[in-house]
Scaffold this active site. Structure first.
Site, PDB file in Angstrom:
ATOM      1  CG  HIS A  71      -2.588   1.585   1.368  1.00  0.00           C
ATOM      2  ND1 HIS A  71      -3.437   1.112   0.999  1.00  0.00           N
ATOM      3  CD2 HIS A  71      -1.636   1.679   2.429  1.00  0.00           C
ATOM      4  CE1 HIS A  71      -3.786   2.411   0.847  1.00  0.00           C
ATOM      5  NE2 HIS A  71      -2.683   2.618   1.731  1.00  0.00           N
ATOM      6  CD  GLU A  72       1.789   3.654   4.005  1.00  0.00           C
ATOM      7  OE1 GLU A  72       2.224   4.926   2.849  1.00  0.00           O
ATOM      8  OE2 GLU A  72       0.522   3.367   4.368  1.00  0.00           O
TER       9      GLU A  72
ATOM     10  CG  HIS B   9       0.318   6.408  -0.461  1.00  0.00           C
ATOM     11  ND1 HIS B   9      -0.526   6.934  -1.116  1.00  0.00           N
ATOM     12  CD2 HIS B   9       0.182   5.088   0.530  1.00  0.00           C
ATOM     13  CE1 HIS B   9      -1.593   6.649  -0.284  1.00  0.00           C
ATOM     14  NE2 HIS B   9      -1.099   5.949   0.863  1.00  0.00           N
TER      15      HIS B   9
END
Length: 154
Positions: free
Chosen positions: A67-68, A71
Site C-alpha cells: 500500500h505504501e 503511494h
C-alpha cells in the site's frame, strides 16, 4: 523483525510487484497508533507500525508495505498518489494491496458515569472531569461508575 530486515523486505516487494527499485528508507515507528504505515512526501521514506507486525504477522505487514509503495512510486512518477485518485486505486487492485489495514488498538473501553440527582447514565470513551462538568439534563453532580471493555482483540 529489525529495521534492516524491513528495508530488505521492502526493496524485494518493490522489485517483485512494481518492477521498480525502492531507493529510500523503510523503518518501524513506535509512535504510530491509528495507522498501519505512512509515506513521507518530503523525504520519500516509509514508516510502518510495528504493532501491526506483532499482532497480525508478516502477511499483513506485506500488504501494508505494498500500500505504501503504491503511494511512493506514484508520487515519484508524478501521478495521483492520494487515496481518492484513480491511479492509486488501480495500482492497489493490480498489486493486491489492501486499502485499509486491520485495527491496531488492543481493546475498546467505555467509561460509565451517572448523575447523582436524576440517575441518567453517560457512556464516554474519554475521561470526564467530574469536578468541572455536570449533568446536561438537571445540572446535578456526575459520579464515575465503571469502566467497560466492549471487545478485546486477540
Amino acid at each position: 523483525m529489525t529495521n534492516k530486515e524491513l528495508q530488505q523486505l521492502t526493496e524485494t516487494i518493490s522489485l517483485a510487484f512494481f518492477k521498480r527499485p525502492f531507493t529510500h528508507t523503510a523503518r518501524f515507528n513506535n509512535r504510530l497508533r491509528t495507522t498501519g504505515g505512512r509515506y513521507l512526501l518530503k523525504s520519500h521514506d516509509i514508516e510502518l507500525n510495528p504493532k501491526q507486525y506483532e499482532r497480525y504477522g508478516k502477511e499483513e505487514l506485506i500488504g501494508i508495505i505494498k500500500h505504501e509503495l503504491c503511494h511512493y512510486h506514484l508520487h515519484l512518477e508524478g501521478k495521483g498518489y492520494k487515496h481518492g485518485d484513480k491511479d492509486f486505486q488501480e495500482w492497489l487492485a493490480k498489486t493486491g494491496a489492501p486499502r485499509y489495514c486491520k485495527t491496531a488498538q488492543d481493546e475498546q473501553t467505555v467509561l460509565v458515569y451517572t448523575c447523582t440527582s436524576c440517575s441518567r447514565t453517560y457512556h464516554r470513551r474519554r475521561k470526564i472531569n467530574t469536578q468541572k462538568y455536570v449533568c446536561g439534563t438537571c445540572h446535578g453532580k456526575l459520579k464515575f461508575l465503571s469502566k467497560k471493555v466492549l471487545h478485546q482483540r486477540k
